[in-house]
Design a protein around this motif. Structure first.
Motif, PDB file in Angstrom:
ATOM      1  N   ALA A  20      17.261  46.994 -34.384  1.00  8.50           N
ATOM      2  CA  ALA A  20      15.868  46.598 -34.581  1.00  8.50           C
ATOM      3  C   ALA A  20      15.152  47.659 -35.395  1.00  8.50           C
ATOM      4  N   PHE A  21      14.489  47.229 -36.455  1.00  8.23           N
ATOM      5  CA  PHE A  21      13.694  48.138 -37.280  1.00  8.23           C
ATOM      6  C   PHE A  21      12.234  47.939 -36.930  1.00  8.23           C
ATOM      7  N   ASP A  22      11.579  49.019 -36.517  1.00  8.09           N
ATOM      8  CA  ASP A  22      10.176  48.943 -36.124  1.00  8.09           C
ATOM      9  C   ASP A  22       9.570  50.324 -36.304  1.00  8.09           C
ATOM     10  N   ALA A  23       8.502  50.398 -37.064  1.00  7.01           N
ATOM     11  CA  ALA A  23       7.858  51.681 -37.318  1.00  7.01           C
ATOM     12  C   ALA A  23       7.392  52.362 -36.040  1.00  7.01           C
ATOM     13  N   ALA A  24       7.170  51.584 -34.967  1.00  7.27           N
ATOM     14  CA  ALA A  24       6.724  52.157 -33.697  1.00  7.27           C
ATOM     15  C   ALA A  24       7.869  52.831 -32.939  1.00  7.27           C
ATOM     16  N   ASP A  25       9.119  52.502 -33.276  1.00  7.55           N
ATOM     17  CA  ASP A  25      10.268  53.094 -32.599  1.00  7.55           C
ATOM     18  C   ASP A  25      10.548  54.490 -33.129  1.00  7.55           C
ATOM     19  N   THR A  26      11.213  55.286 -32.301  1.00  4.88           N
ATOM     20  CA  THR A  26      11.640  56.612 -32.721  1.00  4.88           C
ATOM     21  C   THR A  26      12.526  56.463 -33.954  1.00  4.88           C
ATOM     22  N   PHE A  27      12.254  57.194 -35.001  1.00  6.27           N
ATOM     23  CA  PHE A  27      12.996  57.161 -36.262  1.00  6.27           C
ATOM     24  C   PHE A  27      12.975  55.792 -36.942  1.00  6.27           C
ATOM     25  N   GLY A  28      12.044  54.926 -36.573  1.00  9.68           N
ATOM     26  CA  GLY A  28      11.879  53.652 -37.265  1.00  9.68           C
ATOM     27  C   GLY A  28      12.842  52.564 -36.852  1.00  9.68           C
ATOM     28  N   GLY A  29      13.622  52.783 -35.821  1.00  7.34           N
ATOM     29  CA  GLY A  29      14.538  51.740 -35.382  1.00  7.34           C
ATOM     30  C   GLY A  29      15.382  52.162 -34.205  1.00  7.34           C
ATOM     31  N   THR A  30      16.021  51.185 -33.598  1.00  4.92           N
ATOM     32  CA  THR A  30      16.897  51.432 -32.461  1.00  4.92           C
ATOM     33  C   THR A  30      18.058  50.449 -32.491  1.00  4.92           C
ATOM     34  N   VAL A  31      19.068  50.759 -31.722  1.00  3.41           N
ATOM     35  CA  VAL A  31      20.102  49.794 -31.394  1.00  3.41           C
ATOM     36  C   VAL A  31      19.898  49.533 -29.904  1.00  3.41           C
ATOM     37  N   ALA A  32      19.714  48.261 -29.558  1.00  2.00           N
ATOM     38  CA  ALA A  32      19.334  47.903 -28.186  1.00  2.00           C
ATOM     39  C   ALA A  32      20.369  46.977 -27.562  1.00  2.00           C
ATOM     40  N   SER A  33      20.622  47.186 -26.275  1.00  2.55           N
ATOM     41  CA  SER A  33      21.567  46.340 -25.551  1.00  2.55           C
ATOM     42  C   SER A  33      20.864  45.092 -25.030  1.00  2.55           C
ATOM     43  N   ALA A  34      21.665  44.151 -24.558  1.00  2.00           N
ATOM     44  CA  ALA A  34      21.133  42.910 -23.993  1.00  2.00           C
ATOM     45  C   ALA A  34      20.774  43.055 -22.521  1.00  2.00           C
ATOM     46  N   GLY A  35      21.040  44.221 -21.939  1.00  4.05           N
ATOM     47  CA  GLY A  35      20.672  44.466 -20.552  1.00  4.05           C
ATOM     48  C   GLY A  35      21.732  44.064 -19.543  1.00  4.05           C
ATOM     49  N   THR A  36      22.960  43.866 -20.002  1.00  6.77           N
ATOM     50  CA  THR A  36      24.050  43.498 -19.107  1.00  6.77           C
ATOM     51  C   THR A  36      24.749  44.757 -18.600  1.00  6.77           C
ATOM     52  N   GLN A  37      24.992  44.813 -17.301  1.00  9.65           N
ATOM     53  CA  GLN A  37      25.665  45.973 -16.720  1.00  9.65           C
ATOM     54  C   GLN A  37      27.018  46.188 -17.391  1.00  9.65           C
ATOM     55  N   ASN A  38      27.365  47.447 -17.621  1.00  9.66           N
ATOM     56  CA  ASN A  38      28.624  47.917 -18.206  1.00  9.66           C
ATOM     57  C   ASN A  38      28.741  47.713 -19.714  1.00  9.66           C
ATOM     58  N   GLU A  39      27.683  47.318 -20.406  1.00  7.43           N
ATOM     59  CA  GLU A  39      27.720  47.280 -21.863  1.00  7.43           C
ATOM     60  C   GLU A  39      27.859  48.711 -22.371  1.00  7.43           C
ATOM     61  N   TYR A  40      28.551  48.881 -23.486  1.00  4.38           N
ATOM     62  CA  TYR A  40      28.666  50.208 -24.078  1.00  4.38           C
ATOM     63  C   TYR A  40      28.585  50.100 -25.594  1.00  4.38           C
ATOM     64  N   ILE A  41      28.281  51.239 -26.205  1.00  2.10           N
ATOM     65  CA  ILE A  41      28.322  51.379 -27.657  1.00  2.10           C
ATOM     66  C   ILE A  41      28.855  52.770 -27.950  1.00  2.10           C
ATOM     67  N   GLU A  42      29.617  52.890 -29.042  1.00  5.34           N
ATOM     68  CA  GLU A  42      30.168  54.207 -29.365  1.00  5.34           C
ATOM     69  C   GLU A  42      30.190  54.442 -30.868  1.00  5.34           C
ATOM     70  N   TRP A  43      30.185  55.723 -31.192  1.00  7.87           N
ATOM     71  CA  TRP A  43      30.266  56.188 -32.571  1.00  7.87           C
ATOM     72  C   TRP A  43      31.417  57.181 -32.670  1.00  7.87           C
ATOM     73  N   ASN A  44      32.104  57.201 -33.798  1.00  9.78           N
ATOM     74  CA  ASN A  44      33.151  58.189 -34.044  1.00  9.78           C
ATOM     75  C   ASN A  44      32.529  59.418 -34.691  1.00  9.78           C
ATOM     76  N   VAL A  45      32.857  60.595 -34.140  1.00  6.07           N
ATOM     77  CA  VAL A  45      32.269  61.854 -34.589  1.00  6.07           C
ATOM     78  C   VAL A  45      33.382  62.875 -34.798  1.00  6.07           C
ATOM     79  N   SER A  46      33.297  63.623 -35.878  1.00  5.35           N
ATOM     80  CA  SER A  46      34.250  64.692 -36.167  1.00  5.35           C
ATOM     81  C   SER A  46      33.817  65.961 -35.437  1.00  5.35           C
ATOM     82  N   VAL A  47      34.759  66.578 -34.704  1.00  8.93           N
ATOM     83  CA  VAL A  47      34.452  67.803 -33.955  1.00  8.93           C
ATOM     84  C   VAL A  47      35.545  68.844 -34.185  1.00  8.93           C
ATOM     85  N   ILE A  48      35.170  70.101 -33.925  1.00  9.90           N
ATOM     86  CA  ILE A  48      36.123  71.202 -33.882  1.00  9.90           C
ATOM     87  C   ILE A  48      36.035  71.798 -32.476  1.00  9.90           C
TER      88      ILE A  48
END
Length: 134
Positions: A20-48
């Motif tokens: 969702a893109f909205d100027a009122a949101d932090t950083f102008g947008g969010t990724v929001a869940s549907a509110g179902t228990q156990n939903e997850y989202i993930e990103w791949n990140v490079s680490v050392i």
């Protein structure tokens, strides 16, 4: 420091997540869940190898769940998204020790909720994974 924001294309998820893109949101947008228990989202990140702090940039509200954060399949802590007053928030999980030199999934799961919360919604604007030590 590794910065990952909601629009990162390397995401995996379960359930229904909406960008969702909205100027009122932090950083102008969010990724929001549907509110179902156990939903997850993930990103791949490079680490050392090193010690890290995970900072979640999200919106709190009366219907938010508790985020369980995991890195490479290991739970590293929780962040409660509930707040009776809705608004942006920055919450940290510190002293995360990572031994690998690779790309790892950083996952946020809505498995539980505060007793005062009315649902399991999540609203993420992004996160930072900051290396704080060797």
């Amino acid at each position: 420091m590794q910065n990952v924001f909601f629009h990162n294309p390397n995401t995996a998820n379960s359930g229904v997540w909406t960008i969702a893109f909205d100027a009122a949101d932090t950083f102008g947008g969010t990724v929001a869940s549907a509110g179902t228990q156990n939903e997850y989202i993930e990103w791949n990140v490079s680490v050392i190898p090193g010690t890290y702090t995970l900072t979640l940039i999200h919106d709190e509200a009366g219907d938010r769940g508790i985020y369980t954060a995991s890195i490479d399949g290991t739970d590293v802590g929780t962040i409660d998204g509930y707040n009776a007053s809705a608004g942006p928030a920055l919450d940290e999980i510190t002293s995360i020790s990572l031994a690998q030199n690779s790309i790892v999934p950083v996952r946020f799961t809505m498995a539980t909720r505060n007793a005062s919360s009315s649902n399991y919604y999540a609203s993420i604007s992004g996160f930072t994974l900051t290396r704080t030590g060797d």
